[in-house]
Design a protein around this motif. Structure first.
Motif, PDB file in Angstrom:
ATOM      1  N   VAL A 152       0.862  -1.194   0.000  1.00  0.00           N
ATOM      2  CA  VAL A 152       0.000   0.000   0.000  1.00  0.00           C
ATOM      3  C   VAL A 152       0.892   1.235   0.000  1.00  0.00           C
ATOM      4  O   VAL A 152       1.787   1.366   0.845  1.00  0.00           O
ATOM      5  N   THR A 153       0.648   2.118  -0.962  1.00  0.00           N
ATOM      6  CA  THR A 153       1.502   3.313  -1.080  1.00  0.00           C
ATOM      7  C   THR A 153       0.710   4.609  -0.943  1.00  0.00           C
ATOM      8  O   THR A 153       1.308   5.675  -0.888  1.00  0.00           O
ATOM      9  N   ASP A 154      -0.620   4.519  -0.949  1.00  0.00           N
ATOM     10  CA  ASP A 154      -1.362   5.782  -0.868  1.00  0.00           C
ATOM     11  C   ASP A 154      -2.431   5.759   0.218  1.00  0.00           C
ATOM     12  O   ASP A 154      -2.928   4.699   0.599  1.00  0.00           O
ATOM     13  N   GLU A 155      -2.738   6.961   0.681  1.00  0.00           N
ATOM     14  CA  GLU A 155      -3.655   7.092   1.817  1.00  0.00           C
ATOM     15  C   GLU A 155      -5.050   6.574   1.477  1.00  0.00           C
ATOM     16  O   GLU A 155      -5.704   5.963   2.323  1.00  0.00           O
TER      17      GLU A 155
ATOM     18  N   LEU B 178      -5.251   2.873   1.927  1.00  0.00           N
ATOM     19  CA  LEU B 178      -5.174   2.486   3.348  1.00  0.00           C
ATOM     20  C   LEU B 178      -6.528   2.727   4.028  1.00  0.00           C
ATOM     21  O   LEU B 178      -7.044   1.862   4.751  1.00  0.00           O
ATOM     22  N   VAL B 179      -7.119   3.890   3.758  1.00  0.00           N
ATOM     23  CA  VAL B 179      -8.420   4.218   4.354  1.00  0.00           C
ATOM     24  C   VAL B 179      -9.463   3.201   3.895  1.00  0.00           C
ATOM     25  O   VAL B 179     -10.286   2.722   4.684  1.00  0.00           O
ATOM     26  N   GLU B 180      -9.399   2.865   2.606  1.00  0.00           N
ATOM     27  CA  GLU B 180     -10.361   1.899   2.053  1.00  0.00           C
ATOM     28  C   GLU B 180     -10.253   0.548   2.786  1.00  0.00           C
ATOM     29  O   GLU B 180     -11.252  -0.031   3.202  1.00  0.00           O
ATOM     30  N   ILE B 181      -9.027   0.086   2.977  1.00  0.00           N
ATOM     31  CA  ILE B 181      -8.838  -1.213   3.639  1.00  0.00           C
ATOM     32  C   ILE B 181      -9.341  -1.158   5.078  1.00  0.00           C
ATOM     33  O   ILE B 181     -10.049  -2.050   5.548  1.00  0.00           O
ATOM     34  N   ILE B 182      -9.001  -0.072   5.776  1.00  0.00           N
ATOM     35  CA  ILE B 182      -9.397   0.022   7.187  1.00  0.00           C
ATOM     36  C   ILE B 182     -10.914   0.183   7.318  1.00  0.00           C
ATOM     37  O   ILE B 182     -11.561  -0.501   8.111  1.00  0.00           O
ATOM     38  N   ASN B 183     -11.496   1.058   6.494  1.00  0.00           N
ATOM     39  CA  ASN B 183     -12.932   1.330   6.639  1.00  0.00           C
ATOM     40  C   ASN B 183     -13.819   0.221   6.088  1.00  0.00           C
ATOM     41  O   ASN B 183     -14.884  -0.038   6.625  1.00  0.00           O
TER      42      ASN B 183
ATOM     43  N   SER C 153       2.237   6.945   7.301  1.00  0.00           N
ATOM     44  CA  SER C 153       2.519   6.243   8.563  1.00  0.00           C
ATOM     45  C   SER C 153       1.641   6.800   9.689  1.00  0.00           C
ATOM     46  O   SER C 153       1.121   6.050  10.510  1.00  0.00           O
ATOM     47  N   ARG C 154       1.463   8.118   9.695  1.00  0.00           N
ATOM     48  CA  ARG C 154       0.642   8.742  10.748  1.00  0.00           C
ATOM     49  C   ARG C 154      -0.811   8.295  10.616  1.00  0.00           C
ATOM     50  O   ARG C 154      -1.501   8.092  11.621  1.00  0.00           O
ATOM     51  N   LEU C 155      -1.250   8.155   9.371  1.00  0.00           N
ATOM     52  CA  LEU C 155      -2.630   7.702   9.145  1.00  0.00           C
ATOM     53  C   LEU C 155      -2.819   6.289   9.697  1.00  0.00           C
ATOM     54  O   LEU C 155      -3.836   5.974  10.325  1.00  0.00           O
ATOM     55  N   ALA C 156      -1.841   5.436   9.482  1.00  0.00           N
ATOM     56  CA  ALA C 156      -1.911   4.063  10.010  1.00  0.00           C
ATOM     57  C   ALA C 156      -1.930   4.091  11.536  1.00  0.00           C
ATOM     58  O   ALA C 156      -2.642   3.306  12.178  1.00  0.00           O
TER      59      ALA C 156
END
Ligand SMILES: Nc1ncnc2c1ncn2[C@@H]1O[C@H](COP(=O)(O)OP(=O)(O)OP(=O)(O)O)[C@@H](O)[C@H]1O
Ligand SMILES: [Mg+2]
Length: 230
Positions: free
Chosen positions: A73-76, A79-84, A106-109
């Motif tokens: 994963v390289t873009d925010e 990452l948001v899609e996977i988490i949400n 990294s901060r988003l994670a």
């Protein structure tokens, strides 16, 4: 397995993020092994590689039979899609390996995870990095108006015979956003030797230290599960 697991008592999916802006502290090694620890306990696991060095993806490519549950994963947005959109069909435990840099991703994670693990050795330069840099990052995330973020310091690469860690607990206590994990991961050659073949310590049965390393990763997984149950 001695302990019995009741998945119904857990808040799944469970998102575990490994972060430390300092390089080489063991984020990728531990992410790869924690993921396999949870697999061995019967969880559906997904491992996310956010490290620009592609460590987990690279390790997976060394295997005879690659794990199918690792994504780069390289873009925010992704990452948001996977988490949400996380659904239990896809995974029950998500392990995120962030790179050794302080990036927005990294901060988003760190914000999105249920638990942040920060590997650090008992060496003074790594502890300084924790106090002087990592704790500031935690504070900045909070000041940015996003959710408060806690981080659990995980001692890694500690001498196999070391038992006294009170001085490190004192350092960690200096930040209201930092806690200590009880589990300790020791310096063991099996971590490096198993990764040469893209294997976790659970698979490298022929290597010296197999049982000790397996037990310490499993203890860590159980401690994480306990925190999830609360
Ligand atoms: N408990 C351990 N015992 C022995 N070696 C270890 C242990 N943990 C990590 N290592 C070794 O330390 C080195 C650095 O580990 P790793 O690449 O996982 O760190 P990292 O934090 O992911 O680094 P980066 O920030 O560059 O991504 C590797 O060679 C790894 O095998
Ligand atoms: Mg790494």
């Amino acid at each position: 397995m001695a302990k019995s697991l009741n998945k119904n008592r857990l808040n799944l999916p469970f998102i575990i993020n490994l972060s430390n802006q300092k390089g080489g502290v063991g984020k990728s090694t531990l992410a790869y092994n924690i993921a396999d620890g949870f697999r061995s306990l019967g969880f559906r696991v997904k491992l996310i590689d956010m490290d620009i060095q592609n460590s987990c993806m690279g390790l997976n490519s060394l295997r005879d039979k690659a794990f199918g549950d690792i994504e780069k994963v390289t873009d925010e947005a992704r990452l948001v899609e996977i988490i949400n959109d996380s659904s239990l069909d896809e995974f029950e435990v998500l392990v995120i390996d962030t790179g050794g840099f302080d990036l927005a991703l990294s901060r988003l994670a760190m914000v999105g995870a249920d638990i942040n693990l920060t590997p650090v050795s008992d060496k003074v330069t790594e502890l300084l990095g924790l106090v002087q840099k990592y704790s500031k990052i935690l504070h900045e995330i909070e000041s940015d108006g996003r959710n408060s973020v806690l981080s659990y310091t995980l001692l890694n690469r500690v001498h196999p015979l070391a038992t006294q860690f009170e001085h490190i607990e004192e350092i960690v206590k200096q930040s209201s956003q930092m806690r200590m994990m009880k589990s300790v991961i020791r310096e063991r050659s099996i971590y490096d030797k198993s990764l040469i073949h893209g294997e976790s310590v659970f698979e490298a049965k022929e290597l010296k230290g197999h049982k000790s390393a397996k037990d310490e990763i499993l203890s860590l997984c159980y401690e994480l599960i306990e925190k999830n149950e609360r």
